[in-house]
Design a protein around this motif. Structure first.
Motif, PDB file in Angstrom:
ATOM      1  N   VAL A 173       0.823  -1.214   0.000  1.00  0.00           N
ATOM      2  CA  VAL A 173       0.000   0.000   0.000  1.00  0.00           C
ATOM      3  C   VAL A 173       0.859   1.266   0.000  1.00  0.00           C
ATOM      4  O   VAL A 173       0.620   2.173  -0.831  1.00  0.00           O
ATOM      5  N   PRO A 174       1.851   1.418   0.880  1.00  0.00           N
ATOM      6  CA  PRO A 174       2.691   2.627   0.809  1.00  0.00           C
ATOM      7  C   PRO A 174       3.405   2.790  -0.537  1.00  0.00           C
ATOM      8  O   PRO A 174       3.551   3.921  -1.015  1.00  0.00           O
ATOM      9  N   LEU A 177       3.027   5.964  -2.791  1.00  0.00           N
ATOM     10  CA  LEU A 177       4.254   6.686  -3.157  1.00  0.00           C
ATOM     11  C   LEU A 177       4.344   6.857  -4.674  1.00  0.00           C
ATOM     12  O   LEU A 177       4.756   7.930  -5.162  1.00  0.00           O
ATOM     13  N   GLY A 178       3.970   5.823  -5.429  1.00  0.00           N
ATOM     14  CA  GLY A 178       4.012   5.928  -6.888  1.00  0.00           C
ATOM     15  C   GLY A 178       3.051   6.972  -7.411  1.00  0.00           C
ATOM     16  O   GLY A 178       3.401   7.753  -8.322  1.00  0.00           O
ATOM     17  N   TRP A 187       7.093  15.101  -7.317  1.00  0.00           N
ATOM     18  CA  TRP A 187       8.223  14.311  -6.810  1.00  0.00           C
ATOM     19  C   TRP A 187       8.746  14.834  -5.474  1.00  0.00           C
ATOM     20  O   TRP A 187       9.303  14.088  -4.669  1.00  0.00           O
ATOM     21  N   LEU A 188       8.567  16.145  -5.199  1.00  0.00           N
ATOM     22  CA  LEU A 188       9.072  16.694  -3.952  1.00  0.00           C
ATOM     23  C   LEU A 188       8.240  16.198  -2.764  1.00  0.00           C
ATOM     24  O   LEU A 188       8.785  15.844  -1.704  1.00  0.00           O
ATOM     25  N   LEU A 238       7.712  12.032   1.833  1.00  0.00           N
ATOM     26  CA  LEU A 238       7.190  10.752   2.342  1.00  0.00           C
ATOM     27  C   LEU A 238       8.286   9.696   2.407  1.00  0.00           C
ATOM     28  O   LEU A 238       8.372   8.923   3.368  1.00  0.00           O
ATOM     29  N   LEU A 239       9.128   9.678   1.395  1.00  0.00           N
ATOM     30  CA  LEU A 239      10.179   8.659   1.335  1.00  0.00           C
ATOM     31  C   LEU A 239      11.204   8.853   2.442  1.00  0.00           C
ATOM     32  O   LEU A 239      11.727   7.879   2.992  1.00  0.00           O
ATOM     33  N   LEU A 240      11.493  10.097   2.800  1.00  0.00           N
ATOM     34  CA  LEU A 240      12.453  10.354   3.873  1.00  0.00           C
ATOM     35  C   LEU A 240      11.880   9.997   5.239  1.00  0.00           C
ATOM     36  O   LEU A 240      12.606   9.556   6.132  1.00  0.00           O
ATOM     37  N   ALA A 241      10.565  10.191   5.406  1.00  0.00           N
ATOM     38  CA  ALA A 241       9.945   9.924   6.710  1.00  0.00           C
ATOM     39  C   ALA A 241       9.645   8.438   6.911  1.00  0.00           C
ATOM     40  O   ALA A 241       9.621   7.949   8.047  1.00  0.00           O
ATOM     41  N   ALA A 242       9.428   7.724   5.806  1.00  0.00           N
ATOM     42  CA  ALA A 242       8.988   6.326   5.913  1.00  0.00           C
ATOM     43  C   ALA A 242       9.951   5.425   6.686  1.00  0.00           C
ATOM     44  O   ALA A 242       9.501   4.618   7.503  1.00  0.00           O
ATOM     45  N   PRO A 243      11.288   5.494   6.474  1.00  0.00           N
ATOM     46  CA  PRO A 243      12.174   4.561   7.191  1.00  0.00           C
ATOM     47  C   PRO A 243      12.205   4.750   8.699  1.00  0.00           C
ATOM     48  O   PRO A 243      12.632   3.848   9.426  1.00  0.00           O
TER      49      PRO A 243
END
Length: 557
Positions: free
Chosen positions: A147-148, A152-153, A160-161, A166-171
């Motif tokens: 789902v994420p 994200l896609g 993209w920003l 989201l990509l930086l916060a996800a991990p």
């Protein structure tokens, strides 16, 4: 064969329910697709109303589609939970059956090394502790990836920003989840071990309550139980504190990430941010990103909430795996070195058989004997000379060392009776049917009559339905022993092993036991009796004398 680990055990169990778990994950993915569909439809309707100035009557169909997705999401959620719970129930039934079968194969000698309260806790509570792992965590693990990535896609396609935020916060969520999980797993492991000890501690005090009262130690015993229970309380609160703290941390980071995305979208729409794709944001794309941002973190947050289910399952599975990994004696697996004795008239043969206990060395043997059909053999010797070990070897509860062999007639069945017979909480019929679950009431009554309990049965108002407490509560020692002997009559096993059957009995009960043994002898049963009693020795056709594990056949006649 590699040792069974907790992770491998859980993986093997999940493989048995792969179809249900896969269907549950598919339902969850479809539910996620519907959420994305509703978010996109809502953003499109808002843009059509506020930007394109369309009238409401032209948006009836989108509203109907949006509303129709709600019950469909509910049905998919119900199907996902039902499938996962069914899979969990099937896994727990399978594991409990496997655990009980393994205990049966281990035999009473191997099982005696574990406290009964600990075994009961493992078979009930620790198996139940796997429920959350299979009914929630296992499926959520798939959804937390699929789902994420879908959200994200979509976000990356529009901006993209925002996708980068989201990509930086996800991990951060999986990172803290892993750090917390390691501590939670250790605490759960310690908690399961503490409960096992507490169960054994409590049942030991209950069993010895009479002795504690005689010596005036009930107050001290009560304090020790309170101290053990308080230790368990402290461990439980420590586990809960860690779980609540981890949830707070994860919620904080998810909320901050969503807030950052909301600020970026808001300032981008107002024209205050001109970097990157911010100028290209529209009401539709901005609102869609805002609606999808919480859905990006929701599967991860749900996974974090269920992560304690994984920790609890690993803690429980570790103890279960240790028990399942305990090797079964060769005689309990049925793979004796030579399945049949050399003589057709023989039921059992021991060839240079020895029993070695770790730390004690050889406690019996080497023994070379043959037991013929219909023989009555008495085993005598001082206490600790190996009489009980010899009977255990004959029964197959322990295996001979690699230099010896135990040979038996094909499909040999035996009946076992010792001075402390196993009686369970239930009725007389329940205890008798341990030997033959299919026996009718008439067969039970005949078995009791053969064991000289017919008079007792006739005087009981409820007959075979008379309740019997655990360990024979409600029966005298002699009656309990004769009830166990009635099971021997009911079993029809050709080989009967008796370990001190008349120990600590009154004269009347001794006479009843000996009379019943004469009936078994006359019926052609093979009897091996460990005893010191002269009257039982007189029944024997052969006599074996044991001295410090060495067997010598004494002329008898």
């Amino acid at each position: 064969m590699p040792a069974l680990t907790a992770t491998r055990l859980l993986t093997d169990l999940a493989a048995t329910q792969r179809r249900r778990l896969s269907l549950a994950a598919a339902c969850g993915l479809l539910e996620g697709v519907l959420i994305v569909f509703q978010a996109g439809l809502f953003a499109w309707v808002a843009s059509a109303l506020l930007v394109d100035h369309r009238s409401l009557d032209r948006l009836t169909l989108p509203f109907i589609l949006w509303l129709s997705a709600l019950p469909l999401r509910g049905l998919l959620g119900y199907a996902r939970e039902t499938l996962a719970q069914d899979a969990s129930l099937a896994v727990r039934k399978r594991l409990r059956r496997r655990l009980l079968d393994h205990l049966a194969r281990l035999g009473p000698v191997q099982v005696a090394g574990h406290h009964t309260a600990s075994l009961a806790y493992q078979a009930v509570e620790q198996v139940e502790a796997l429920d959350g792992y299979f009914s929630r965590f296992r499926v959520q693990l798939v959804l937390a990836v699929a789902v994420p990535l879908t959200v994200l896609g979509i976000t990356l396609y529009f901006d993209w920003l925002a996708a980068l935020f989201l990509l930086l916060a996800a991990p951060l969520i999986p990172l803290f989840m892993a750090l917390v999980g390691m501590g939670a797993e250790r605490l759960n492991r310690e908690q399961f071990a503490a409960v096992s000890r507490l169960s054994g501690h409590f049942i030991d005090r209950v069993r010895s309550l009479t002795t504690l009262r005689l010596f005036g130690q009930t107050e001290r015993a009560t304090q020790s139980v309170h101290a053990a229970a308080d230790g368990y309380r402290v461990r439980s609160m420590r586990t809960l504190r860690l779980a609540f703290l981890s949830s707070a941390v994860l919620e904080f980071f998810a909320s901050v990430a969503i807030a950052v995305v909301a600020i970026y979208v808001g300032f981008g729409l107002l024209g205050y941010i001109r970097y990157g794709p911010a100028d290209e944001l529209t009401l539709f794309s901005g609102l869609l990103i805002l609606l999808l941002a919480p859905e990006f973190f929701q599967p991860l947050r749900s996974l974090a909430q269920h992560y304690h289910d994984r920790a609890a399952a690993l803690g429980a599975a570790e103890h279960i795996a240790e028990l399942l990994d305990q090797p079964v004696p060769a005689t309990r697996r049925g793979d004796d070195a030579s399945p049949s004795p050399a003589s057709d008239n023989a039921l059992l043969a021991l060839d240079r058989a020895s029993v070695v206990h770790p730390g004690r060395g050889t406690v019996l043997g080497p023994v070379t004997v043959t037991v013929g059909r219909g023989e009555t053999i008495v085993v005598t010797g001082a206490s600790g000379s190996g009489k009980s070990t010899l009977l255990q070897l004959a029964a197959g509860f322990v295996a001979p060392d690699k230099d010896g062999a135990r040979r038996r007639a094909p499909d040999l069945r035996f009946a076992w009776m010792d001075q402390r017979p196993l009686l369970v909480h239930g009725t007389l019929a329940d205890n008798l049917r341990l030997a033959d679950p299919e026996a009718d009431d008439a067969a039970l009554a005949r078995a009791l009559e053969s064991a000289h309990l017919g008079e007792l049965l006739a005087g009981l108002p409820r007959g075979l339905e008379t309740p019997v407490g655990e360990r024979g509560a409600g029966l005298s020692g002699g009656q309990a022993q004769r009830l166990a002997l009635a099971r021997v009559f009911l079993s029809a096993a050709p080989l009967v092993l008796l370990d001190e059957p008349t120990a600590s009995l009154d004269a009347q009960s001794e006479q009843a036991i000996m009379s019943a043994l004469e009936v078994l002898q006359a019926a052609g049963r093979t009897l091996i009796i460990s005893t010191h009693h002269p009257a039982l020795i007189a029944l024997a056709d052969r006599r074996w004398q044991l001295d410090q594990g060495r067997l010598e056949e004494v002329p008898h006649g």
